[in-house]
Design an enzyme around this catalytic site. Structure first.
Site, PDB file in Angstrom:
ATOM      1  N   ASN A  38       0.853  -1.184   0.000  1.00 44.78           N
ATOM      2  CA  ASN A  38       0.000   0.000   0.000  1.00 44.78           C
ATOM      3  C   ASN A  38       0.891   1.236   0.000  1.00 44.78           C
ATOM      4  O   ASN A  38       1.629   1.491   0.962  1.00 44.78           O
ATOM      5  CB  ASN A  38      -0.905  -0.010   1.239  1.00 44.78           C
ATOM      6  CG  ASN A  38      -1.863   1.176   1.267  1.00 44.78           C
ATOM      7  OD1 ASN A  38      -1.845   2.038   0.400  1.00 44.78           O
ATOM      8  ND2 ASN A  38      -2.702   1.213   2.288  1.00 44.78           N
ATOM      9  N   ASN A  72      -8.656   4.426  -6.297  1.00 45.78           N
ATOM     10  CA  ASN A  72      -9.160   5.221  -5.169  1.00 45.78           C
ATOM     11  C   ASN A  72      -8.414   6.546  -5.101  1.00 45.78           C
ATOM     12  O   ASN A  72      -7.288   6.678  -5.593  1.00 45.78           O
ATOM     13  CB  ASN A  72      -9.038   4.449  -3.852  1.00 45.78           C
ATOM     14  CG  ASN A  72      -7.597   4.122  -3.510  1.00 45.78           C
ATOM     15  OD1 ASN A  72      -6.883   4.911  -2.924  1.00 45.78           O
ATOM     16  ND2 ASN A  72      -7.163   2.923  -3.910  1.00 45.78           N
ATOM     17  N   CYS A 114      -2.108  19.791 -11.096  1.00 52.71           N
ATOM     18  CA  CYS A 114      -1.888  18.490 -10.493  1.00 52.71           C
ATOM     19  C   CYS A 114      -3.232  17.953  -9.998  1.00 52.71           C
ATOM     20  O   CYS A 114      -4.265  18.612 -10.115  1.00 52.71           O
ATOM     21  CB  CYS A 114      -0.872  18.575  -9.344  1.00 52.71           C
ATOM     22  SG  CYS A 114      -1.516  19.325  -7.833  1.00 52.71           S
ATOM     23  N   CYS A 138     -19.300  -3.989  -4.601  1.00 51.18           N
ATOM     24  CA  CYS A 138     -18.310  -3.537  -5.583  1.00 51.18           C
ATOM     25  C   CYS A 138     -18.941  -2.544  -6.544  1.00 51.18           C
ATOM     26  O   CYS A 138     -20.086  -2.715  -6.958  1.00 51.18           O
ATOM     27  CB  CYS A 138     -17.750  -4.732  -6.356  1.00 51.18           C
ATOM     28  SG  CYS A 138     -16.485  -4.273  -7.558  1.00 51.18           S
ATOM     29  N   CYS A 196       3.608  21.482  -5.253  1.00 51.29           N
ATOM     30  CA  CYS A 196       3.029  21.953  -6.508  1.00 51.29           C
ATOM     31  C   CYS A 196       3.256  23.451  -6.668  1.00 51.29           C
ATOM     32  O   CYS A 196       3.621  23.912  -7.751  1.00 51.29           O
ATOM     33  CB  CYS A 196       1.537  21.617  -6.549  1.00 51.29           C
ATOM     34  SG  CYS A 196       0.685  22.229  -8.031  1.00 51.29           S
TER      35      CYS A 196
END
Length: 296
Positions: A38, A72, A114, A138, A196
């Site tokens: 992850n 996600n 971004c 789902c 950024c």
């Protein structure tokens, strides 16, 4: 992943391992390196950044391009943070939960927006996306939609890496209407991502250092391609309706922008017997008339 190329005999393997096996069978010349973790955790995020910084094929160089195919917002924000900090160009992609739309986006830190510059409502409102999904349910998905978006992403990657065609900065796909919106989003000066904002300042400095070219347009003298004119061909300009009326016969009144292509010359109108007498009826038969014509 599960719907595109996962094979039954790969049951029990992780997604990355299954993808590695399938893709290696498709193209054994490609080198694959898999990491099943992850990226949003602290330790894994640092390793992820190290892979971007030193994961190139040539002598510990950065990678050329990062592709995001995650499902996600949290993972997308992690990729966005890493690429902004490292000034790494990357492409983001995704398919919506309604399964009939998706998008791809090229993100150049400092030059384009971004992922945090114009985030989805979930991210902008600091809402936990986990609260939007029911446990064990789902989201809808169609392999065809995923395949189309994946194809658009790969096509854009080829154009970027091989430098041909027009690169799409943002390209959407609406399967219900076959609609492909495209645009380029400028970075947000008030972006929440500090890296950024720093990249935006660096990009502005580079732009100011670029030499300004003053374009001078010189009118080229029209060259005569053919000195001789054996056939007497002449080019004439278009004439107005008023000029037509003066030079020829009757010209109808036409709306602005419309003109006739041909009119009967005025001298021909004058010579023609437009007021001739009508032909008188006769009781002679067709055979008699044909005999008269033969004697002429």
């Amino acid at each position: 992943m599960n719907r595109l190329f996962f094979q039954p005999h790969q049951a029990g393997l992780t997604k990355v391992e299954a993808a590695k096996h399938t893709l290696r069978n498709i193209n054994p010349d490609v080198e694959f390196e898999v990491h099943n973790y992850n990226i949003t955790t602290v330790d894994n995020f640092q390793h992820f950044m190290d892979q971007i910084r030193h994961g190139g094929l040539n002598d510990d160089k950065p990678v050329d391009l990062v592709l995001s195919c995650v499902d996600n917002f949290e993972a997308r924000m992690a990729i966005n943070t890493a690429c902004n900090e490292l000034a790494q160009v990357w492409m983001e992609s995704g398919v919506s939960e309604n399964a009939v739309s998706g998008h791809i986006q090229l993100i150049i830190p400092g030059e384009t927006a971004c992922f945090a510059c114009a985030p989805p409502l979930v991210v902008a409102a600091n809402i936990d996306e986990k609260t939007l999904k029911r446990e064990g349910v789902c989201a809808a998905s169609l392999p065809t939609t995923m395949a189309v978006v994946a194809g658009l992403l790969v096509q854009n990657v080829l154009k970027y890496l091989l430098d041909f065609g027009s690169i799409s900065y943002y390209l959407g796909y609406n399967a219900m209407q076959d609609f492909f919106p495209t645009m380029m989003m400028k970075p947000n000066p008030n972006c929440n991502d500090r890296s950024c904002r720093l990249q935006q300042e660096e990009y502005k400095k580079k732009e100011t250092k670029q030499p300004q070219h003053n374009l001078v347009v010189e009118e080229e003298e029209e060259l005569i391609k053919h000195e001789s004119n054996e056939w007497g061909i002449e080019l004439v300009s278009e004439i107005s309706n008023e000029e037509l009326k003066a030079a020829s016969g009757c010209v109808p009144e036409l709306p602005e922008g419309i003109t006739v292509a041909y009119t009967v010359p005025k001298n021909q109108l004058d010579d023609a017997d437009v007021t001739g007498e009508a032909v008188q009826e006769t009781e002679e038969s067709l055979e008699d008339l044909m005999a008269v014509m033969k004697r002429l």
